[in-house]
Design a protein around this motif. Structure first.
Motif, PDB file in Angstrom:
ATOM      1  N   GLY A  45       1.710 -11.438   4.795  1.00 23.24           N
ATOM      2  CA  GLY A  45       0.490 -10.773   5.256  1.00 23.24           C
ATOM      3  C   GLY A  45      -0.647 -11.755   5.528  1.00 23.24           C
ATOM      4  N   CYS A  65       1.696  -6.855   7.935  1.00 20.78           N
ATOM      5  CA  CYS A  65       2.978  -6.791   7.230  1.00 20.78           C
ATOM      6  C   CYS A  65       3.195  -5.372   6.720  1.00 20.78           C
ATOM      7  N   GLU A  66       4.246  -4.721   7.200  1.00 21.06           N
ATOM      8  CA  GLU A  66       4.457  -3.316   6.824  1.00 21.06           C
ATOM      9  C   GLU A  66       5.894  -3.061   6.397  1.00 21.06           C
ATOM     10  N   LYS A  67       6.018  -2.270   5.302  1.00 20.53           N
ATOM     11  CA  LYS A  67       7.346  -1.874   4.821  1.00 20.53           C
ATOM     12  C   LYS A  67       7.867  -0.723   5.693  1.00 20.53           C
ATOM     13  N   GLU A  98       4.472  -9.425   0.574  1.00 20.10           N
ATOM     14  CA  GLU A  98       3.368  -8.980   1.451  1.00 20.10           C
ATOM     15  C   GLU A  98       2.232  -9.994   1.463  1.00 20.10           C
ATOM     16  N   CYS A 120       7.647  -7.136  -4.012  1.00 21.33           N
ATOM     17  CA  CYS A 120       7.168  -6.665  -2.694  1.00 21.33           C
ATOM     18  C   CYS A 120       5.740  -7.157  -2.453  1.00 21.33           C
ATOM     19  N   HIS A 121       4.945  -7.119  -3.511  1.00 20.20           N
ATOM     20  CA  HIS A 121       3.549  -7.551  -3.386  1.00 20.20           C
ATOM     21  C   HIS A 121       3.486  -9.050  -3.026  1.00 20.20           C
ATOM     22  N   TYR A 140       9.292  -5.237   6.927  1.00 19.32           N
ATOM     23  CA  TYR A 140      10.268  -5.611   5.907  1.00 19.32           C
ATOM     24  C   TYR A 140      10.855  -4.393   5.226  1.00 19.32           C
TER      25      TYR A 140
END
Ligand SMILES: NC(=O)C1=CN([C@@H]2O[C@H](COP(=O)(O)OP(=O)(O)OC[C@H]3O[C@@H](n4cnc5c(N)ncnc54)[C@H](OP(=O)(O)O)[C@@H]3O)[C@@H](O)[C@H]2O)C=CC1
Ligand SMILES: O=C(O)[C@@H]1CCC=N1
Length: 275
Positions: free
Chosen positions: A159, A164-166, A155, A151-152, A140
């Motif tokens: 997640g 799940c990775e930025k 995730e 964002c949290h 993302y």
């Protein structure tokens, strides 16, 4: 989590994300809304506790975080119909776009064109369908207005069923093609490997199950051993043994060049879809 989660478009990818979320209990289905033009296509959602509607504006009005799950060429139509059916054009919404190829900038411009929300934020994601069984991967990129707390939340939602990775947005094309399209490539590989065993006399059902488990296990070895796949390959190949004969056949068939070409072709097509 105390917010309503929406999906505009409840097809294959949205359903996989929905499944991941409800199976991991990360968000209650009673706080999930979905919209699409054919209510009969949304039965799975209602059977599992979500609320379905044919009005995109109803999802928009009721939800704070909304996944855009339509095909890339349906973006404008979907936003136009929100505009027509919403009762609250000026609310704050966090849109999460899974549309292949569509940049954050394009999504923001389209939203601004059809909706005059008081505050719009966009997170671009590239998920994959194995999220349906808790074994997905999802990258993302948030826009600059998305807070760390948001964002949290993203995730946590994604997640629960995916790694799940930025990532920076410029990697969405290449990694997106690998992640989003890759499962289809691997299904072909699994089917073909099973065909190989069937050709040698193995029963079809056993061959398919064993091929799938073997591919899943090989992925786990790369992830968990920390060893380079080339080294792991060498550990299977005895000198003069059976595996190296198979490897030779794969190289004769240009397996590696073919895989590279597949990701390249998918990346190019994703870019075209974004235009
Ligand atoms: N499938 C995959 O593996 C992946 C897909 N994606 C992305 O996910 C998105 C969806 O793809 P996918 O799930 O495969 O496609 P689907 O065709 O399965 O789903 C699209 C959904 O959108 C609905 N829809 C069509 N028009 C509208 C509208 N105007 N308003 C609301 N809903 C609408 C359709 O409803 P109906 O069926 O009733 O017509 C359908 O349920 C795409 O943008 C794709 O790039 C990203 C990563 C992987
Ligand atoms: O091919 C497709 O339409 C979607 C985009 C990413 C994976 N599948």
């Amino acid at each position: 989590m105390n917010f309503n989660l929406g999906f505009i478009g409840g097809g294959n990818m949205s359903t996989a994300i929905f499944n991941g979320i409800i199976k991991s209990n990360v968000h209650p289905p009673s706080k999930i809304w979905v919209s699409g033009p054919h209510i009969e296509h949304l039965k799975y959602w209602t059977e599992n506790g979500a609320t379905a509607t044919i009005e995109n504006g109803v999802v928009f009005d009721n939800c704070e975080i909304i996944f855009l799950g339509v095909k890339p060429d349906k973006l404008d139509t979907a936003l136009k119909t929100i505009n027509k059916t919403t009762k609250n054009l000026t609310k704050k919404v966090l849109f999460v776009s899974m549309l292949a190829g569509k940049s954050i900038d394009t999504i923001q411009k389209a939203i601004t064109c059809y909706l005059s929300c008081a505050s719009i934020s966009v997170v671009r994601i590239m998920p994959n369908t194995p999220m349906a069984v808790g074994a997905g991967i999802c990258i993302y990129t948030p826009d600059s207005t998305v807070s760390d707390t948001e964002c949290h939340i993203i995730e946590t939602l994604l997640g629960s069923s995916a790694l799940c990775e930025k990532v920076p947005e410029n990697l969405m094309g290449s990694l997106g093609a690998l992640i989003g399209c890759g499962p289809a490539f691997m299904y072909l590989v699994i089917e073909a490997l099973a065909d190989g065993a069937v050709k040698q006399g193995a029963p079809r059902a056993l061959a398919l199950r064993h091929a799938a488990q073997m591919v899943a296990g090989s992925g786990q070895m790369v992830l968990k051993s920390g060893k380079h796949p080339g080294l792991l390959k060498d550990e299977v190949c005895s000198p003069g043994g059976s595996t190296i004969c198979g490897i030779s056949a794969l190289e004769n068939g240009s397996l590696r060049a073919t895989m590279i070409n597949a990701v390249e072709a998918a990346t190019h097509r994703t870019k075209e879809l974004g235009k």
